[in-house]
Design a protein around this motif. Sequence first.
Motif, mmCIF file in Angstrom:
data_model
loop_
_atom_site.group_PDB
_atom_site.id
_atom_site.type_symbol
_atom_site.label_atom_id
_atom_site.label_comp_id
_atom_site.label_asym_id
_atom_site.label_seq_id
_atom_site.Cartn_x
_atom_site.Cartn_y
_atom_site.Cartn_z
ATOM 1 N N MET A 61 1.199 -0.944 0.184
ATOM 2 C CA MET A 61 0.037 0.107 -0.054
ATOM 3 C C MET A 61 1.009 0.938 0.203
ATOM 4 N N ILE A 62 0.562 1.919 -0.605
ATOM 5 C CA ILE A 62 1.016 3.614 -0.751
ATOM 6 C C ILE A 62 0.659 5.185 -0.031
ATOM 7 N N TYR A 63 1.123 5.046 0.350
ATOM 8 C CA TYR A 63 1.248 6.136 1.742
ATOM 9 C C TYR A 63 1.265 7.630 1.062
ATOM 10 N N LYS A 64 0.410 8.665 1.868
ATOM 11 C CA LYS A 64 0.915 10.166 0.824
ATOM 12 C C LYS A 64 2.006 10.405 2.077
ATOM 13 N N HIS A 65 2.999 11.390 1.620
ATOM 14 C CA HIS A 65 3.363 11.933 2.903
ATOM 15 C C HIS A 65 3.042 13.211 3.330
ATOM 16 N N ILE A 66 3.232 13.635 4.893
ATOM 17 C CA ILE A 66 2.059 14.448 5.210
ATOM 18 C C ILE A 66 1.972 15.578 4.718
ATOM 19 N N PRO A 67 0.851 16.979 5.095
ATOM 20 C CA PRO A 67 1.479 17.440 4.584
ATOM 21 C C PRO A 67 2.581 19.127 5.267
ATOM 22 N N GLY A 68 2.960 19.528 4.584
ATOM 23 C CA GLY A 68 4.407 20.486 4.516
ATOM 24 C C GLY A 68 5.257 19.579 4.812
ATOM 25 N N VAL A 69 5.716 19.305 4.238
ATOM 26 C CA VAL A 69 6.805 18.896 4.483
ATOM 27 C C VAL A 69 8.285 18.626 2.911
ATOM 28 N N LEU A 70 8.785 19.052 3.095
ATOM 29 C CA LEU A 70 9.691 18.394 1.547
ATOM 30 C C LEU A 70 10.621 16.932 1.642
ATOM 31 N N VAL A 71 10.246 16.779 1.365
ATOM 32 C CA VAL A 71 11.142 15.418 0.725
ATOM 33 C C VAL A 71 12.273 14.819 -0.548
ATOM 34 N N LYS A 72 13.040 14.546 0.429
ATOM 35 C CA LYS A 72 14.713 14.461 -1.075
ATOM 36 C C LYS A 72 15.490 13.100 -0.845
ATOM 37 N N ALA A 73 15.439 12.893 -1.738
ATOM 38 C CA ALA A 73 15.490 10.694 -1.148
ATOM 39 C C ALA A 73 17.690 10.894 -2.297
ATOM 40 N N LYS A 74 17.794 9.981 -1.353
ATOM 41 C CA LYS A 74 19.354 9.303 -2.831
ATOM 42 C C LYS A 74 19.481 7.832 -2.931
ATOM 43 N N PHE A 75 19.062 7.564 -3.916
ATOM 44 C CA PHE A 75 19.277 6.620 -4.463
ATOM 45 C C PHE A 75 20.333 6.558 -5.312
ATOM 46 N N SER A 76 20.500 4.820 -5.791
ATOM 47 C CA SER A 76 22.102 4.274 -6.504
ATOM 48 C C SER A 76 21.582 4.670 -8.203
ATOM 49 N N ASP A 77 22.434 4.446 -8.335
ATOM 50 C CA ASP A 77 22.511 5.354 -10.405
ATOM 51 C C ASP A 77 21.635 4.109 -10.831
ATOM 52 N N CYS A 78 21.187 2.461 -10.358
ATOM 53 C CA CYS A 78 20.058 1.436 -10.582
ATOM 54 C C CYS A 78 18.793 1.280 -10.317
ATOM 55 N N LYS A 79 18.832 2.259 -8.933
ATOM 56 C CA LYS A 79 17.511 2.216 -8.574
ATOM 57 C C LYS A 79 16.942 1.511 -7.396
ATOM 58 N N LYS A 80 18.028 0.531 -6.845
ATOM 59 C CA LYS A 80 17.601 -0.942 -6.628
ATOM 60 C C LYS A 80 17.403 -0.848 -4.959
ATOM 61 N N PHE A 81 18.440 1.167 -4.637
ATOM 62 C CA PHE A 81 18.625 0.899 -3.466
ATOM 63 C C PHE A 81 18.452 2.629 -3.184
ATOM 64 N N ARG A 82 17.458 2.714 -2.281
ATOM 65 C CA ARG A 82 16.939 4.012 -1.236
ATOM 66 C C ARG A 82 17.838 4.247 -0.023
ATOM 67 N N TYR A 83 19.662 5.139 -0.527
ATOM 68 C CA TYR A 83 20.300 5.273 0.711
ATOM 69 C C TYR A 83 19.974 6.157 1.452
ATOM 70 N N GLN A 84 18.785 7.654 1.676
ATOM 71 C CA GLN A 84 18.682 8.455 2.035
ATOM 72 C C GLN A 84 17.060 8.921 2.081
ATOM 73 N N LEU A 85 16.090 9.106 2.825
ATOM 74 C CA LEU A 85 15.714 9.854 2.547
ATOM 75 C C LEU A 85 15.161 11.062 3.593
ATOM 76 N N THR A 86 15.587 12.200 3.317
ATOM 77 C CA THR A 86 15.119 13.312 4.318
ATOM 78 C C THR A 86 13.950 14.383 4.056
ATOM 79 N N ILE A 87 13.268 14.608 5.006
ATOM 80 C CA ILE A 87 11.695 15.085 5.395
ATOM 81 C C ILE A 87 12.526 16.492 5.840
ATOM 82 N N GLU A 88 11.888 17.346 5.820
ATOM 83 C CA GLU A 88 12.270 18.601 6.504
ATOM 84 C C GLU A 88 10.556 19.231 6.503
#
Length: 167
Positions: free
Chosen positions: A1-28
């Motif tokens: 199931m997919i959920y939405k981020h809450i209102p009022g946040v800015l989200v950034k992500a760092k993935f591997s080039d192949c997109k199989k690895f997510r190294y970091q998710l930053t939520i401000e």
Amino acid sequence: MIYKHIPGVLVKAKFSDCKKFRYQLTIENTSKTSGNTLCVIMQNPSVANVKFADKSVQFLEKLIFEKEVEPFRNVKTIIVVNLFAYIQTNGFLGSPDKIGKENDSIVRHAIAVSDMVLIAWGKTNSYSERRNVIHAILKDYPQKSLLNTKVHPSRGTYKDFIEPYSF
């Protein structure tokens, strides 16, 4: 199931080039002009990215930014990293090839730039070798406040969910 981020946040992500690895998710939290940074260490990423959350990430956003839970009242930024960076939602089996070549350096950096660390990989996590690697990194930062979730965030409740962490 997919959920939405809450209102009022800015989200950034760092993935591997192949997109199989997510190294970091930053939520401000965009409603705050300043505040602390919290590093959250979970087991492995699911579907959360800049557009969508997952159950665990959305729960943490609500807990930290909306519920006014101590000690998170002054948190502006959440940095989510994982024991393993390999993206898999169900049936995950941690193995060395699931760690990700950049993972340990990104985890170390996330801890270094954070004011507090929340261990949120759950009580039933059986990956002792990976936990020991993270423990060794944490020992390099003895001044950090360490907290623990009583259960994995996907099964969390807002009451009495956080406790001090020791290893």
